[in-house]
Design an enzyme around this catalytic site. Structure first.
Site, PDB file in Angstrom:
ATOM      1  N   GLY A 293       0.754   4.055   1.661  1.00 49.49           N
ATOM      2  CA  GLY A 293       1.065   5.022   2.592  1.00 49.49           C
ATOM      3  C   GLY A 293       0.466   6.285   2.894  1.00 49.49           C
ATOM      4  O   GLY A 293       0.016   6.286   4.639  1.00 49.49           O
TER       5      GLY A 293
ATOM      6  N   CYS B 163      -5.667 -27.505   9.423  1.00 51.60           N
ATOM      7  CA  CYS B 163      -4.240 -26.460   9.730  1.00 51.60           C
ATOM      8  C   CYS B 163      -3.926 -27.120  11.343  1.00 51.60           C
ATOM      9  O   CYS B 163      -5.083 -28.119  11.687  1.00 51.60           O
ATOM     10  CB  CYS B 163      -4.623 -25.382   9.575  1.00 51.60           C
ATOM     11  SG  CYS B 163      -5.673 -25.004  11.343  1.00 51.60           S
TER      12      CYS B 163
ATOM     13  N   ASP C 130       0.625  -0.874  -0.064  1.00 55.31           N
ATOM     14  CA  ASP C 130       0.076   0.063  -0.083  1.00 55.31           C
ATOM     15  C   ASP C 130       1.151   0.733   0.114  1.00 55.31           C
ATOM     16  O   ASP C 130       2.152   0.830   0.241  1.00 55.31           O
ATOM     17  CB  ASP C 130      -0.986  -0.579   1.562  1.00 55.31           C
ATOM     18  CG  ASP C 130      -1.832   0.808   0.876  1.00 55.31           C
ATOM     19  OD1 ASP C 130      -2.700   0.696   2.003  1.00 55.31           O
ATOM     20  OD2 ASP C 130      -2.103   1.503  -0.378  1.00 55.31           O
TER      21      ASP C 130
ATOM     22  N   CYS D 190      -6.496 -26.993  14.109  1.00 56.65           N
ATOM     23  CA  CYS D 190      -7.244 -28.239  13.528  1.00 56.65           C
ATOM     24  C   CYS D 190      -7.388 -30.229  12.964  1.00 56.65           C
ATOM     25  O   CYS D 190      -7.887 -30.807  13.745  1.00 56.65           O
ATOM     26  CB  CYS D 190      -8.795 -27.742  12.503  1.00 56.65           C
ATOM     27  SG  CYS D 190      -9.224 -26.362  12.082  1.00 56.65           S
TER      28      CYS D 190
ATOM     29  N   GLY E   9     -11.427   4.184   0.222  1.00 58.24           N
ATOM     30  CA  GLY E   9     -11.888   4.915   0.497  1.00 58.24           C
ATOM     31  C   GLY E   9     -13.591   3.830   1.016  1.00 58.24           C
ATOM     32  O   GLY E   9     -14.349   4.017   1.666  1.00 58.24           O
TER      33      GLY E   9
ATOM     34  N   ASP F 136      -7.463  -7.110   1.005  1.00 61.52           N
ATOM     35  CA  ASP F 136      -6.521  -8.044   1.786  1.00 61.52           C
ATOM     36  C   ASP F 136      -7.437  -6.542   3.588  1.00 61.52           C
ATOM     37  O   ASP F 136      -8.325  -6.203   3.162  1.00 61.52           O
ATOM     38  CB  ASP F 136      -4.890  -6.926   1.678  1.00 61.52           C
ATOM     39  CG  ASP F 136      -5.628  -5.286   2.261  1.00 61.52           C
ATOM     40  OD1 ASP F 136      -6.698  -4.314   1.078  1.00 61.52           O
ATOM     41  OD2 ASP F 136      -5.228  -5.102   3.223  1.00 61.52           O
TER      42      ASP F 136
ATOM     43  N   ASP G  83      -2.671   8.524  -2.013  1.00 66.79           N
ATOM     44  CA  ASP G  83      -4.701   8.852  -2.604  1.00 66.79           C
ATOM     45  C   ASP G  83      -4.187   9.152  -1.147  1.00 66.79           C
ATOM     46  O   ASP G  83      -4.102   8.832  -0.038  1.00 66.79           O
ATOM     47  CB  ASP G  83      -5.294   7.538  -2.829  1.00 66.79           C
ATOM     48  CG  ASP G  83      -5.349   6.589  -1.770  1.00 66.79           C
ATOM     49  OD1 ASP G  83      -4.122   6.117  -1.600  1.00 66.79           O
ATOM     50  OD2 ASP G  83      -6.688   5.942  -1.569  1.00 66.79           O
TER      51      ASP G  83
ATOM     52  N   HIS H 140      -4.768 -20.338  11.855  1.00 72.06           N
ATOM     53  CA  HIS H 140      -6.176 -21.180  11.745  1.00 72.06           C
ATOM     54  C   HIS H 140      -6.907 -20.174  10.768  1.00 72.06           C
ATOM     55  O   HIS H 140      -7.172 -20.510   9.629  1.00 72.06           O
ATOM     56  CB  HIS H 140      -7.027 -21.741  12.799  1.00 72.06           C
ATOM     57  CG  HIS H 140      -8.725 -21.864  12.596  1.00 72.06           C
ATOM     58  ND1 HIS H 140      -8.886 -22.928  11.960  1.00 72.06           N
ATOM     59  CD2 HIS H 140      -9.350 -20.577  12.280  1.00 72.06           C
ATOM     60  CE1 HIS H 140     -10.841 -23.094  11.483  1.00 72.06           C
ATOM     61  NE2 HIS H 140     -10.622 -21.218  11.905  1.00 72.06           N
TER      62      HIS H 140
ATOM     63  N   CYS I 128     -11.963 -28.011   9.070  1.00 69.75           N
ATOM     64  CA  CYS I 128      -9.749 -27.755   8.390  1.00 69.75           C
ATOM     65  C   CYS I 128      -9.156 -28.666   8.559  1.00 69.75           C
ATOM     66  O   CYS I 128      -9.011 -28.884   9.198  1.00 69.75           O
ATOM     67  CB  CYS I 128     -10.059 -26.606   9.819  1.00 69.75           C
ATOM     68  SG  CYS I 128      -8.262 -25.666   9.602  1.00 69.75           S
TER      69      CYS I 128
HETATM   70  N1  LIG Z   1      -4.269   3.501  -0.628  1.00 70.45           N
HETATM   71  C1  LIG Z   1      -4.897   3.125   0.610  1.00 70.45           C
HETATM   72  N2  LIG Z   1      -5.677   1.941   1.581  1.00 70.45           N
HETATM   73  C2  LIG Z   1      -6.765   1.694   2.094  1.00 70.45           C
HETATM   74  C3  LIG Z   1      -6.523   0.832   2.660  1.00 70.45           C
HETATM   75  C4  LIG Z   1      -7.437   0.519   3.653  1.00 70.45           C
HETATM   76  N3  LIG Z   1      -7.740   0.012   5.019  1.00 70.45           N
HETATM   77  C5  LIG Z   1      -9.263   0.026   4.679  1.00 70.45           C
HETATM   78  N4  LIG Z   1      -9.518  -0.400   5.410  1.00 70.45           N
HETATM   79  C6  LIG Z   1      -9.736  -1.333   7.202  1.00 70.45           C
HETATM   80  C7  LIG Z   1     -10.323  -1.880   8.218  1.00 70.45           C
HETATM   81  C8  LIG Z   1     -10.007  -2.340   8.608  1.00 70.45           C
HETATM   82  C9  LIG Z   1      -9.217  -1.557  10.119  1.00 70.45           C
HETATM   83  C10 LIG Z   1      -8.886  -2.920  11.535  1.00 70.45           C
HETATM   84  C11 LIG Z   1      -9.290  -3.856  11.428  1.00 70.45           C
HETATM   85  C12 LIG Z   1      -9.448  -4.464  12.515  1.00 70.45           C
HETATM   86  C13 LIG Z   1     -10.360  -4.938  13.017  1.00 70.45           C
HETATM   87  O1  LIG Z   1     -11.104  -3.921  13.814  1.00 70.45           O
HETATM   88  C14 LIG Z   1     -10.009  -4.573  10.212  1.00 70.45           C
HETATM   89  C15 LIG Z   1     -10.803  -3.861   9.121  1.00 70.45           C
HETATM   90  N5  LIG Z   1      -9.726   0.993   3.710  1.00 70.45           N
HETATM   91  C16 LIG Z   1      -8.696   1.540   3.023  1.00 70.45           C
HETATM   92  C17 LIG Z   1      -9.135   2.269   2.001  1.00 70.45           C
HETATM   93  C18 LIG Z   1      -8.006   2.079   1.421  1.00 70.45           C
HETATM   94  C19 LIG Z   1      -7.412   3.229   0.401  1.00 70.45           C
HETATM   95  O2  LIG Z   1      -8.719   4.238  -0.123  1.00 70.45           O
HETATM   96  N6  LIG Z   1      -6.307   3.731   0.214  1.00 70.45           N
HETATM   97 ZN   LIG Z   2      -7.889 -24.885  11.274  1.00 72.48          ZN
END
Ligand SMILES: Nc1nc2cc3nc(NCCc4ccc(CCO)cc4)[nH]c3cc2c(=O)[nH]1
Ligand SMILES: [Zn+2]
Length: 371
Positions: A93, A305, A91, A308, A215, A265, A145, A334, A303
């Site tokens: 940054g 793993c 990513d 499991c 976003g 991801d 971005d 897991h 599973c």
């Molecule tokens: N460059 C770029 N990178 C991103 C990474 C992102 N990651 C997210 N969401 C992650 C949300 C997220 C954060 C923490 C946890 C752990 C449990 O709480 C789970 C999901 N939205 C995102 C949007 C963008 C984006 O527009 N531009």
């Molecule tokens: Zn497992």
């Protein structure tokens, strides 16, 4: 040939394909475990490979602060340092600066911020982000971005999106094309259909090897996320990979695949693995719960793993109660395996033209567990 995506089958808007990269072929839909600072937390590279994962994610923001982009370059790049010979996506940054850095100042040319690690001052511009990702030797480089929080006004979403589109053009200019490597554009525009369409037009005008929907997963909730995907993914070039950033829960992944997403991801499976939350065919379980103290059954019978096949729910319960590091290690393994098996099942179902049946079967398993 630069990095490219080929389609093997579609089922409705769901797609099954292959991402061709410098470090190998990746079946899609694909879930990429997050290896933020050059490690998928609590897992050796061999363990990550054993889960079936083929591609991992790293973060420009974290690696530029520590150990430093030039140092990773001197060490032979991220693949060498991490001992990961498959593809790596990094990513850019922008998102991490806004969510982690202190005292950040965004201007039209880039962002200046202080490290959350040691307070040192840093600056990211489109050109510097591309240079860092080149030093990391990422197979997939992401444009720099600005990801705005949710909710945001249409004016704010338009401003940030238009600046991100200018930065995308500068990233394209700065990116050094290499065989099997690619640069992905990131669609912005908040939850506003016209802005999303304007962003897709701007990016496809520039031309990228893949397109991410950014976003989202910023607190908008699943319904609004899906609504935004419904008006965005159909506009993306069908012959390029579609990547939904930061997503998500198993339910998010099924809905994302249904709406034409090829790549995902999320820190969810790794973060949850460290906090005793297990994703299974019967839904989510908190292994610290006392009901598991004497439960000698397998965490997830479907599973294969180590947790499991070699252990019981009672043992996992004990490990977390005792704060033993083997708990997070086994449960992270897991959860990543569960996410890989989910993607494998969805891909096979799309190839067989039975995506909706498979999705219904998986969701029925979660309901049965909740009963
Ligand atoms: N460059 C770029 N990178 C991103 C990474 C992102 N990651 C997210 N969401 C992650 C949300 C997220 C954060 C923490 C946890 C752990 C449990 O709480 C789970 C999901 N939205 C995102 C949007 C963008 C984006 O527009 N531009
Ligand atoms: Zn497992």
């Amino acid at each position: 040939m630069t990095l490219h995506h080929t389609l093997q089958a579609t089922d409705g808007r769901a797609r099954a394909g292959t991402l061709h990269t410098a470090h190998g072929e990746v079946p899609t839909p694909v879930f990429m475990p997050v290896g933020t600072a050059g490690t998928v937390k609590a897992m050796t590279a061999d363990a990550v490979r054993a889960t079936g994962a083929r591609m991992i994610l790293g973060n420009t923001y974290h690696l530029m602060l520590r150990p430093g982009a030039e140092r990773v370059g001197r060490l032979g790049g991220l693949h060498r340092m991490v001992d990961w010979d498959g593809p790596i996506l990094t990513d850019s940054g922008g998102f991490q600066v806004m969510s982690l850095a202190k005292l950040r100042k965004m201007d039209r040319d880039g962002v200046t911020f202080r490290s959350h690690v040691d307070g040192s001052k840093h600056r990211l511009t489109p050109e510097r982000s591309i240079e860092i990702q080149h030093l990391l030797d990422a197979d997939v480089t992401m444009c720099l971005d600005e990801c705005i929080p949710f909710p945001a006004t249409e004016e704010e979403a338009a401003r940030a999106m238009r600046m991100s589109m200018l930065w995308a053009a500068r990233c394209r200019e700065a990116f050094v094309p290499r065989e099997g490597y690619g640069l992905f554009g990131i669609v912005q525009g908040g939850v506003f259909p016209e802005l999303r369409a304007e962003s897709v037009r701007a990016l496809t005008e520039i031309g990228f090897e893949g397109y991410a929907v950014g976003g989202l997963a910023v607190g908008e909730g699943q319904e609004i996320m899906f609504q935004t995907l419904d008006i965005t993914t159909p506009l993306l070039p069908a012959d390029k990979a579609h990547y939904l950033m930061g997503v998500g829960t198993p339910s998010d992944l099924i809905g994302g695949v249904r709406r034409g997403i090829d790549m995902f991801d999320c820190v969810m499976p790794t973060r949850s693995g460290r906090t005793a939350r297990a994703y299974t065919s019967r839904g989510v379980m908190n292994m610290r719960n006392a009901r598991f103290a004497d439960d000698a059954t397998t965490l997830d019978p479907e599973c294969n793993c180590p947790a499991c096949t070699r252990h019981t729910r009672a043992y996992l319960h004990h490990l977390f109660r005792a704060e033993e590091m083997l708990g997070p290690m086994l449960l992270t393994w897991h959860n990543i395996r569960y996410y890989q098996r989910l993607m494998e099942r969805l891909r096979a179902a799309i190839l067989a033209g039975r995506f909706e049946d498979e999705a219904a079967r998986i969701e029925a398993g979660w309901e049965a567990g909740a009963a």
